[in-house]
Write a protein that holds these residues in place. Structure first.
Motif, mmCIF file in Angstrom:
data_model
loop_
_atom_site.group_PDB
_atom_site.id
_atom_site.type_symbol
_atom_site.label_atom_id
_atom_site.label_comp_id
_atom_site.label_asym_id
_atom_site.label_seq_id
_atom_site.Cartn_x
_atom_site.Cartn_y
_atom_site.Cartn_z
ATOM 1 N N THR A 370 58.408 -2.230 38.545
ATOM 2 C CA THR A 370 59.318 -1.229 39.111
ATOM 3 C C THR A 370 60.013 -0.500 37.966
ATOM 4 O OG1 THR A 370 61.145 -2.760 39.180
ATOM 5 C CG2 THR A 370 59.775 -2.645 41.163
ATOM 6 N N VAL A 371 60.299 0.777 38.194
ATOM 7 C CA VAL A 371 60.896 1.591 37.130
ATOM 8 C C VAL A 371 62.147 2.270 37.667
ATOM 9 C CG1 VAL A 371 60.528 3.538 35.567
ATOM 10 C CG2 VAL A 371 58.623 2.024 36.120
ATOM 11 N N GLU A 372 63.192 2.157 36.888
ATOM 12 C CA GLU A 372 64.459 2.805 37.246
ATOM 13 C C GLU A 372 64.824 3.728 36.083
ATOM 14 O OE1 GLU A 372 68.699 1.024 37.322
ATOM 15 O OE2 GLU A 372 67.446 -0.215 38.609
ATOM 16 N N ILE A 373 65.278 4.956 36.399
ATOM 17 C CA ILE A 373 65.616 5.903 35.328
ATOM 18 C C ILE A 373 67.044 6.391 35.506
ATOM 19 C CG2 ILE A 373 65.118 8.213 34.394
ATOM 20 C CD1 ILE A 373 62.234 7.761 35.062
ATOM 21 N N GLU A 374 67.760 6.481 34.405
ATOM 22 C CA GLU A 374 69.083 7.093 34.429
ATOM 23 C C GLU A 374 69.159 8.105 33.304
ATOM 24 O OE1 GLU A 374 73.330 5.138 35.346
ATOM 25 O OE2 GLU A 374 71.858 3.767 34.514
ATOM 26 N N GLU A 375 69.606 9.322 33.650
ATOM 27 C CA GLU A 375 69.754 10.353 32.616
ATOM 28 C C GLU A 375 71.230 10.497 32.245
ATOM 29 O OE1 GLU A 375 66.812 13.736 32.962
ATOM 30 O OE2 GLU A 375 66.701 12.910 34.994
ATOM 31 N N ASN A 376 71.530 11.475 31.386
ATOM 32 C CA ASN A 376 72.921 11.737 30.948
ATOM 33 C C ASN A 376 73.587 10.510 30.326
ATOM 34 O OD1 ASN A 376 72.757 14.391 31.908
ATOM 35 N ND2 ASN A 376 73.139 13.633 33.983
ATOM 36 N N GLN A 377 72.864 9.883 29.447
ATOM 37 C CA GLN A 377 73.390 8.723 28.742
ATOM 38 C C GLN A 377 73.672 9.098 27.289
ATOM 39 O OE1 GLN A 377 73.694 5.550 30.581
ATOM 40 N NE2 GLN A 377 73.513 7.221 32.066
ATOM 41 N N THR A 378 74.504 8.286 26.635
ATOM 42 C CA THR A 378 74.881 8.526 25.237
ATOM 43 C C THR A 378 74.738 7.233 24.447
ATOM 44 O OG1 THR A 378 76.385 10.346 25.721
ATOM 45 C CG2 THR A 378 76.873 9.073 23.742
ATOM 46 N N ILE A 379 74.148 7.356 23.256
ATOM 47 C CA ILE A 379 74.115 6.198 22.354
ATOM 48 C C ILE A 379 75.293 6.319 21.397
ATOM 49 C CG2 ILE A 379 72.887 5.069 20.456
ATOM 50 C CD1 ILE A 379 70.275 5.901 21.748
ATOM 51 N N ILE A 380 76.071 5.249 21.307
ATOM 52 C CA ILE A 380 77.146 5.193 20.314
ATOM 53 C C ILE A 380 76.643 4.301 19.187
ATOM 54 C CG2 ILE A 380 79.493 4.392 19.845
ATOM 55 C CD1 ILE A 380 79.881 6.412 21.881
ATOM 56 N N CYS A 381 76.699 4.819 17.972
ATOM 57 C CA CYS A 381 76.233 4.033 16.828
ATOM 58 C C CYS A 381 77.434 3.723 15.940
ATOM 59 C CB CYS A 381 75.173 4.840 16.066
ATOM 60 S SG CYS A 381 74.681 4.070 14.541
ATOM 61 N N ILE A 382 77.592 2.459 15.622
ATOM 62 C CA ILE A 382 78.696 2.043 14.754
ATOM 63 C C ILE A 382 78.082 1.560 13.452
ATOM 64 C CG2 ILE A 382 80.661 0.461 14.516
ATOM 65 C CD1 ILE A 382 80.145 0.308 17.785
ATOM 66 N N VAL A 383 78.465 2.195 12.358
ATOM 67 C CA VAL A 383 77.908 1.808 11.060
ATOM 68 C C VAL A 383 78.953 1.017 10.284
ATOM 69 C CG1 VAL A 383 77.312 2.796 8.797
ATOM 70 C CG2 VAL A 383 76.106 3.548 10.836
ATOM 71 N N GLY A 384 78.535 -0.086 9.713
ATOM 72 C CA GLY A 384 79.446 -0.934 8.945
ATOM 73 C C GLY A 384 78.680 -2.124 8.413
ATOM 74 N N ASP A 385 79.376 -3.253 8.264
ATOM 75 C CA ASP A 385 78.725 -4.455 7.751
ATOM 76 C C ASP A 385 78.268 -5.311 8.939
ATOM 77 O OD1 ASP A 385 77.914 -6.721 6.525
ATOM 78 O OD2 ASP A 385 79.812 -7.143 5.492
ATOM 79 N N PHE A 386 77.009 -5.224 9.267
ATOM 80 C CA PHE A 386 76.471 -5.994 10.397
ATOM 81 C C PHE A 386 75.423 -7.002 9.919
ATOM 82 C CE2 PHE A 386 78.373 -2.327 12.455
ATOM 83 C CZ PHE A 386 79.030 -2.909 13.528
ATOM 84 N N ARG A 387 75.635 -7.515 8.699
ATOM 85 C CA ARG A 387 74.705 -8.538 8.212
ATOM 86 C C ARG A 387 74.825 -9.776 9.100
ATOM 87 N NH1 ARG A 387 76.628 -8.867 2.192
ATOM 88 N NH2 ARG A 387 78.573 -8.710 3.359
ATOM 89 N N THR A 388 73.701 -10.494 9.252
ATOM 90 C CA THR A 388 73.656 -11.547 10.276
ATOM 91 C C THR A 388 74.682 -12.662 10.048
ATOM 92 O OG1 THR A 388 71.808 -12.435 9.019
ATOM 93 C CG2 THR A 388 71.270 -11.263 11.053
ATOM 94 N N ALA A 389 75.049 -12.911 8.788
ATOM 95 C CA ALA A 389 75.965 -14.031 8.533
ATOM 96 C C ALA A 389 77.401 -13.698 8.908
ATOM 97 C CB ALA A 389 75.900 -14.415 7.063
ATOM 98 N N ARG A 390 77.671 -12.428 9.132
ATOM 99 C CA ARG A 390 79.054 -12.033 9.368
ATOM 100 C C ARG A 390 79.482 -12.361 10.804
ATOM 101 N NH1 ARG A 390 81.715 -7.142 10.666
ATOM 102 N NH2 ARG A 390 83.877 -7.559 10.173
ATOM 103 N N THR A 391 80.709 -12.808 10.963
ATOM 104 C CA THR A 391 81.199 -13.108 12.322
ATOM 105 C C THR A 391 82.299 -12.121 12.696
ATOM 106 O OG1 THR A 391 82.838 -14.606 11.414
ATOM 107 C CG2 THR A 391 80.767 -15.600 12.165
#
Ligand code: ADP
Ligand code: ASP
Ligand code: MG
Length: 440
Positions: A370-391
């Motif tokens: 089954t396929v569901e579609i939604e339009e008018n969406q926005t991607i928010i991108c946050i850039v920073g320190d996202f290394r895996t060891a960080r909590t």
């Protein structure tokens, strides 16, 4: 003599006669440089409006807009030049471009003609600027981008062709320090006039900088560098002085309008620093983009609209292998890139920004579940320190956005970014909440 730097000036930086004159002290040093110009602010939009009208067969309204543009540029010429001779040749120049556009009102309108019309904005700004330097007796050369800039059958820069042709063309102007050329416009694989998509002058500058292996690529615009959030929607944003290529590429791709989405790549591949500068405040150091990264918990946020999400659900996915391959093959068949993806055991959600083939994609995907579609969406991108060891960063971000429905979360795909999908109607609020919580 080698070209040392690229200086790209955007639409507002060439937006009126005063602004054009203000560029002169910026470009007249001893260094040999390529000056890449956009169309005057508003012109590309005007040209797009004209081509839209011609597609609709609305020749009368198109002609009215063409004449309005002629009038606007005649006034520019009047104010830009101070001598009668240059005013006369400036008017002739403008008339030749507008008459060329007018010609297309007499024929059936095609995609090819649309591209030819849209290219006139950069042709006019560069010719006017070149004439301005001539009137001021400043030596410069006008190098037509159509003589070297080219994309291949996939719409990617044809680096081999560009390098060979620009170097051959540059040999003709060996004694000039200032080489002016058009951003944005190029030829395609058939040799027709084409372009690098809206905002593409940044991309031109980066491509030219990469093939000429310059010391620095400068992008001059109307703001002092890369800000930590989108200043069109959020107040009190702050400039970031240093960004890595990866960080800048991610932010540009996910909506930071200051840079064309693809423009970091050519510079990154040749390791050429990119500097973002403000034509209104040339003393400000702006932002420097290099290969080195100064880690910060959170550096910047950007948002990309026009996203559609497709959710595919299938019990056949349970414990199966090869299911995702089938999904990806469908996207590949329609040459539609996927931006974000999240999966569970029986469902997968994907986002795309090009919805040209949305109906066909949905139809083919329905063969899988089954396929569901939604339009008018926005991607928010946050850039920073996202290394895996960080909590700790995920809780902080979720806390910041606690009243906004999060539709997809992409974490762990990149050490320097995290992305979220939200409804476009919540974008401004989300950007403001992130600024308040992460950058206060
Ligand atoms: P140009 O015509 O010079 O290419 P653009 O309008 O394409 O200029 O890009 C500059 C604009 O980008 C700024 O005026 C600003 O409104 C917008 N912008 C969006 N996000 C950012 C950001 N993160 N940092 C700086 N400017 C941004
Ligand atoms: N003039 C083009 C546009 O408005 C390219 C650019 O400004 O970068 O999209
Ligand atoms: Mg731009």
């Amino acid at each position: 003599m080698e070209i040392e730097k690229i200086m790209k000036f955007g639409g507002t930086s060439v937006g009126n006669p005063d602004r054009m004159r203000a560029l002169i002290p910026l470009i007249t040093g001893n260094e040999r440089k390529v000056v890449v110009l956009s169309a005057m602010a508003g012109t590309t939009n005007n040209l797009v409006e004209i081509t839209d009208l011609l597609y609709d067969g609305n020749v009368n309204e198109a002609s009215v807009k063409i004449e309005a543009l002629r009038e606007k540029y005649h006034q520019v010429v009047q104010k830009l030049f101070s001598t009668a001779a240059f005013r006369k040749s400036g008017r002739e120049l403008i008339d030749s471009h507008l008459d060329y556009i007018n010609n297309f009102t007499l024929r059936v309108f095609t995609k090819q003609q649309e591209k030819a019309i849209i290219a006139q904005g950069e042709m006019m700004s560069t010719s006017l600027f070149h004439q301005l330097l001539q009137e001021k007796k400043i030596k410069s050369a006008l190098l037509p981008a159509l003589s070297f800039m080219r994309i291949d059958k996939d719409g990617e820069p044809d680096y081999f062709y560009i390098e060979e042709n620009i170097n051959r063309e540059l040999e003709k102007y060996d004694s000039e320090n200032i080489i002016i050329t058009q951003g944005f416009i190029c030829r395609n694989v058939y040799g027709e006039i084409d372009n690098l998509k809206r905002g593409g002058s940044d991309y031109s500058a980066s491509i030219i900088g990469a093939v000429l292996k310059v010391k620095e690529i400068q992008i001059w615009t109307d703001i002092s560098g890369f800000h930590n959030n989108d200043p069109r929607f959020v107040e009190n944003t702050r400039v970031i002085r240093d960004l890595s290529f990866d960080e800048a590429a991610e932010l540009a791709y996910f909506g930071a309008k200051i840079l064309h989405p693809a423009s970091v790549n050519p510079a990154r591949e040749k390791n050429i620093p990119v500097r973002l500068k403000n034509t209104m405040e040339p003393e400000d150091e702006g932002t420097l983009i290099t290969s080195s990264s100064v880690l910060l918990d959170y550096k910047a946020v950007a948002a990309k609209d026009g996203i559609s999400v497709l959710r595919i659900r299938s019990d056949r996915m349970l414990m199966a292998y090869g299911f995702l391959r089938k999904v990806f093959e469908i996207f590949e068949a329609y040459r539609t890139p996927i931006d974000m993806i999240t999966t569970s055991e029986v469902a997968v959600s994907l986002t795309i920004d090009n919805s040209q083939y949305l109906d066909q994609l949905a139809k083919d995907l329905k063969e899988l579940g089954t396929v569901e579609i939604e339009e008018n969406q926005t991607i928010i991108c946050i850039v920073g320190d996202f290394r895996t060891a960080r909590t700790g960063s995920a809780p902080e971000i979720f806390e910041a956005l606690n009243t906004i429905p999060l539709k997809m979360i992409s974490y762990g795909g990149s050490p320097h970014s995290m992305s979220l999908l939200i409804d476009t109607k919540n974008k401004t609020q989300a950007l403001r909440m992130l600024s308040k919580h992460l950058f206060a």
